[in-house]
Write a protein that holds these residues in place. Structure first.
Motif, mmCIF file in Angstrom:
data_model
loop_
_atom_site.group_PDB
_atom_site.id
_atom_site.type_symbol
_atom_site.label_atom_id
_atom_site.label_comp_id
_atom_site.label_asym_id
_atom_site.label_seq_id
_atom_site.Cartn_x
_atom_site.Cartn_y
_atom_site.Cartn_z
ATOM 1 N N GLU A 13 -10.903 9.062 -5.716
ATOM 2 C CA GLU A 13 -10.879 7.923 -6.300
ATOM 3 C C GLU A 13 -11.260 6.437 -5.870
ATOM 4 O O GLU A 13 -12.126 5.988 -6.578
ATOM 5 C CB GLU A 13 -9.520 8.148 -6.959
ATOM 6 C CG GLU A 13 -9.014 6.983 -8.041
ATOM 7 C CD GLU A 13 -7.386 7.681 -8.152
ATOM 8 O OE1 GLU A 13 -7.057 6.150 -8.881
ATOM 9 O OE2 GLU A 13 -6.464 8.541 -7.510
ATOM 10 N N ARG A 14 -11.159 6.530 -4.971
ATOM 11 C CA ARG A 14 -11.866 5.231 -3.871
ATOM 12 C C ARG A 14 -12.791 4.850 -4.327
ATOM 13 O O ARG A 14 -13.370 3.746 -3.801
ATOM 14 C CB ARG A 14 -10.464 4.973 -2.573
ATOM 15 C CG ARG A 14 -8.788 5.214 -2.917
ATOM 16 C CD ARG A 14 -8.730 3.591 -3.444
ATOM 17 N NE ARG A 14 -7.089 4.117 -3.460
ATOM 18 C CZ ARG A 14 -6.123 3.663 -3.208
ATOM 19 N NH1 ARG A 14 -6.572 3.308 -1.583
ATOM 20 N NH2 ARG A 14 -4.673 4.035 -3.170
ATOM 21 N N SER A 15 -13.482 6.075 -3.512
ATOM 22 C CA SER A 15 -15.225 6.133 -3.394
ATOM 23 C C SER A 15 -15.355 5.353 -4.781
ATOM 24 O O SER A 15 -16.286 4.142 -5.511
ATOM 25 C CB SER A 15 -15.685 7.011 -3.330
ATOM 26 O OG SER A 15 -15.538 6.988 -1.810
ATOM 27 N N GLU A 16 -14.668 6.159 -6.099
ATOM 28 C CA GLU A 16 -15.180 5.925 -7.382
ATOM 29 C C GLU A 16 -14.831 4.631 -7.448
ATOM 30 O O GLU A 16 -16.169 3.703 -8.038
ATOM 31 C CB GLU A 16 -14.770 7.038 -8.528
ATOM 32 C CG GLU A 16 -15.570 6.996 -9.599
ATOM 33 C CD GLU A 16 -14.545 7.531 -10.191
ATOM 34 O OE1 GLU A 16 -15.377 7.771 -12.007
ATOM 35 O OE2 GLU A 16 -13.517 8.445 -10.451
ATOM 36 N N GLN A 17 -14.267 4.020 -7.412
ATOM 37 C CA GLN A 17 -13.817 2.364 -7.911
ATOM 38 C C GLN A 17 -14.833 1.765 -7.117
ATOM 39 O O GLN A 17 -15.039 1.191 -7.761
ATOM 40 C CB GLN A 17 -12.815 1.753 -7.605
ATOM 41 C CG GLN A 17 -11.290 2.864 -8.316
ATOM 42 C CD GLN A 17 -10.005 3.302 -7.796
ATOM 43 O OE1 GLN A 17 -9.396 2.504 -6.879
ATOM 44 N NE2 GLN A 17 -8.690 3.854 -8.501
ATOM 45 N N LEU A 18 -14.882 1.573 -5.680
ATOM 46 C CA LEU A 18 -15.853 0.960 -4.982
ATOM 47 C C LEU A 18 -16.925 0.679 -5.459
ATOM 48 O O LEU A 18 -17.757 0.216 -5.875
ATOM 49 C CB LEU A 18 -16.058 1.448 -3.373
ATOM 50 C CG LEU A 18 -16.625 1.305 -3.030
ATOM 51 C CD1 LEU A 18 -16.172 -0.439 -2.333
ATOM 52 C CD2 LEU A 18 -16.227 0.797 -1.171
ATOM 53 N N GLU A 59 -8.585 13.464 -2.525
ATOM 54 C CA GLU A 59 -8.760 13.598 -4.724
ATOM 55 C C GLU A 59 -8.696 11.853 -4.267
ATOM 56 O O GLU A 59 -9.605 11.045 -4.895
ATOM 57 C CB GLU A 59 -7.393 14.318 -5.007
ATOM 58 C CG GLU A 59 -7.915 13.743 -6.427
ATOM 59 C CD GLU A 59 -7.002 14.472 -7.364
ATOM 60 O OE1 GLU A 59 -6.441 13.421 -8.331
ATOM 61 O OE2 GLU A 59 -5.737 14.903 -6.492
ATOM 62 N N LEU A 60 -8.131 11.614 -3.153
ATOM 63 C CA LEU A 60 -7.989 10.207 -3.440
ATOM 64 C C LEU A 60 -9.131 9.191 -2.395
ATOM 65 O O LEU A 60 -9.438 7.947 -3.231
ATOM 66 C CB LEU A 60 -6.159 9.724 -2.251
ATOM 67 C CG LEU A 60 -5.714 8.580 -1.896
ATOM 68 C CD1 LEU A 60 -5.398 7.765 -3.337
ATOM 69 C CD2 LEU A 60 -5.214 8.060 -0.592
ATOM 70 N N VAL A 61 -9.360 9.994 -1.513
ATOM 71 C CA VAL A 61 -10.087 9.108 -1.179
ATOM 72 C C VAL A 61 -12.010 8.925 -2.385
ATOM 73 O O VAL A 61 -12.502 8.152 -2.225
ATOM 74 C CB VAL A 61 -11.137 10.284 -0.127
ATOM 75 C CG1 VAL A 61 -12.724 9.415 0.676
ATOM 76 C CG2 VAL A 61 -9.987 9.432 1.099
ATOM 77 N N GLU A 69 -17.111 -0.945 -8.459
ATOM 78 C CA GLU A 69 -17.134 -2.961 -8.759
ATOM 79 C C GLU A 69 -18.704 -3.035 -7.572
ATOM 80 O O GLU A 69 -18.631 -4.311 -8.323
ATOM 81 C CB GLU A 69 -15.929 -3.217 -7.392
ATOM 82 C CG GLU A 69 -14.529 -2.259 -8.045
ATOM 83 C CD GLU A 69 -14.692 -3.713 -9.039
ATOM 84 O OE1 GLU A 69 -14.831 -5.038 -9.245
ATOM 85 O OE2 GLU A 69 -13.698 -3.201 -10.117
ATOM 86 N N LYS A 70 -18.707 -2.501 -6.500
ATOM 87 C CA LYS A 70 -20.376 -2.344 -6.144
ATOM 88 C C LYS A 70 -21.456 -2.746 -7.217
ATOM 89 O O LYS A 70 -22.066 -3.525 -7.196
ATOM 90 C CB LYS A 70 -20.818 -1.500 -5.640
ATOM 91 C CG LYS A 70 -22.440 -2.038 -4.343
ATOM 92 C CD LYS A 70 -22.951 -0.734 -3.405
ATOM 93 C CE LYS A 70 -23.777 -0.695 -3.047
ATOM 94 N NZ LYS A 70 -24.951 -0.622 -3.179
ATOM 95 N N ASN A 119 -3.845 15.885 -1.024
ATOM 96 C CA ASN A 119 -3.951 14.686 -1.791
ATOM 97 C C ASN A 119 -5.326 13.961 -1.057
ATOM 98 O O ASN A 119 -6.023 12.976 -1.898
ATOM 99 C CB ASN A 119 -3.081 14.125 -2.284
ATOM 100 C CG ASN A 119 -2.137 14.890 -3.073
ATOM 101 O OD1 ASN A 119 -2.162 15.968 -3.473
ATOM 102 N ND2 ASN A 119 -0.599 14.463 -3.022
#
Length: 452
Positions: free
Chosen positions: A155-160, A151-153, A163-164, A148
């Motif tokens: 997802e977090r990269s997309e959220q970052l 997939e987690l990285v 926000e950026k 996982n």
């Protein structure tokens, strides 16, 4: 990572800083010596830490518990990469298969270490009939973590990234985009001098009386609706909105990106659009009231730069700002009042309909010949007829329609300055930037104080 787990709290050890490193893979120990940045673990490093933890579980003792060395000496020996490598003693309770697995997991060469799925399969072969132990469950958890992680990285990269993008958009609303890009890259933004720009000022005639007859919420709704409408028009021109204070609205064209001599035409076209829109604007709580806008513009040189660290602002300085403010304060309702310098720059573009007001007394300037901008016949043909409503959302949805860029044309017009024989001409629309003068700040602040 697994290197942070142990049976004994490292803080209770005499040399706890090095005790905490007994579970760290040798490649990460060497990395600590070569870089000042915190060491980021790896999956292969986790495999090494897993092997050390297994020896803890099987021996019921801390790693290297039978070695007569300090934690610092042990870490140094592991880091050196001796052959054979310096490792904890494998407990006698381990079967041959488990001992072989431990040796594979803490191999000096990272590529020789198995991954967790292979470790799990190996343990299942060693203990086919046994119920899953705590070691098996730990292996299963690490396997799921490995599967996982990507997939987690992602997802977090997309959220970052989202926000950026929000932060970048907010910064570009506060400062001109070229200035914001320099600040994001850590580059210094030095003040710049501009030989010729055009500055626009406007306010609402009778705003003080209107405010005294309205509640503070109604005043805020009025200004929000009106300036949302103006902001939509600004997007269609080569301009920059500097600021709004109370009922005062300031725009500039020709900076921070220079646009030749088009700045005066951009402000002129935007001013005509403002007058066209204000005649159709409806005040929510006074639908029968017709707002009257007073506009002033002036062309000249300015100095511009970012001022302040907290809430930084892009400010304009120079006599041009004051003169533009005087043009607005000495103007007439529903008229675009301009200085002689702005007139000269606009007649070089050509096609605008202008009227000489004559000489008037300007505070701090003495007698000045000023002009009224009446129309731009050529752009009037191309101007989209907007629809304005009382709600800001409707204004933005229906009123902000980009105009097509007109072609060059020299239109005939009435004579300009009396006796000069100067013609009136037309120009295309452009985007602009906005700004405020100290006088408008004091004036608008006093109006708001009267409201409250």
């Amino acid at each position: 990572f697994l290197s942070s787990y142990s049976l004994v709290d490292p803080l209770k050890s005499e040399d706890g800083k090095f005790f905490d490193l007994l579970w760290m893979a040798p490649e990460h120990l060497r990395q600590r010596e070569t870089t000042p940045e915190p060491v980021i673990g790896s999956q292969k490093g986790d495999i090494y830490s897993f092997a050390v933890i297994v020896t803890e579980i099987m021996s019921k003792n801390t790693p290297y518990g039978d070695v007569n060395c300090s934690a610092k000496e042990i870490v140094m020996k592991v880091q050196e990469g001796y052959s054979p490598p310096f490792r904890p003693d494998i407990p006698l309770e381990c079967s041959d298969g488990l001992a072989e697995l431990i040796k594979m997991c803490w191999d000096e060469q990272t590529f020789s270490r198995p991954d967790f799925p292979k470790i799990l399969a190996f343990l299942q072969v060693l203990h086919p009939q046994k119920q899953r132990s705590i070691t098996d469950r730990m292996i299963k958890m690490m396997e799921q973590y490995t599967d996982n992680l990507e997939e987690l990285v992602a997802e977090r990269s997309e959220q970052l990234a989202i926000e950026k993008e929000k932060a970048d958009n907010l910064l570009c609303r506060m400062l001109p985009k070229p200035i914001a890009e320099k600040l994001k890259q850590g580059e210094p933004v030095a003040p710049q001098a501009y030989d010729e720009v055009t500055i626009y000022f406007s306010d609402i005639v009778g705003f003080t009386d209107l405010s005294s007859q309205s509640t503070p919420f109604q005043v805020v709704d009025l200004l929000n609706d009106l300036y949302s409408l103006f902001d939509g028009i600004v997007e269609r021109h080569d301009v920059y909105k500097v600021e709004t204070i109370g009922d005062a609205y300031m725009v500039v064209s020709g900076l921070p990106v220079r646009n030749g001599n088009r700045h005066v035409a951009e402000i002129a076209n935007m001013s005509l659009d403002f007058l066209n829109s204000i005649k159709k604007f409806k005040v929510r709580h006074k639908p029968d009231l017709e707002l009257r806008l007073r506009i002033g513009m002036h062309t000249g040189s300015v100095c511009a730069g970012v001022v302040g660290l907290k809430m930084p602002r892009y400010c304009l300085f120079g006599d041009t700002v004051n003169t533009a403010s005087r043009m607005e304060s000495n103007g007439l309702p529903l008229k675009i009042h301009m200085s002689d310098d702005a007139y000269d720059a606009l007649t070089k573009i050509g096609g605008y309909e202008l009227e000489c007001r004559g000489e008037i007394s300007i505070k701090g300037k003495g007698q000045m010949t000023t002009w009224f901008l009446l129309d731009n016949p050529e752009s009037e043909k191309l101007r989209t007829q907007p629809v304005f409503s009382q709600q800001t959302s409707a204004i933005l949805e229906n009123g902000v329609v980009p105009r097509p860029s007109p072609t060059n044309a020299n239109g005939s017009a009435r004579s300009g300055r009396p006796g000069s024989g100067r013609p009136r001409r037309v120009h295309r629309p452009i985007s602009t930037h906005h700004d405020f003068a100290e006088e408008n700040y004091r004036k608008s602040t006093s109006k708001l104080l009267k409201i409250l």
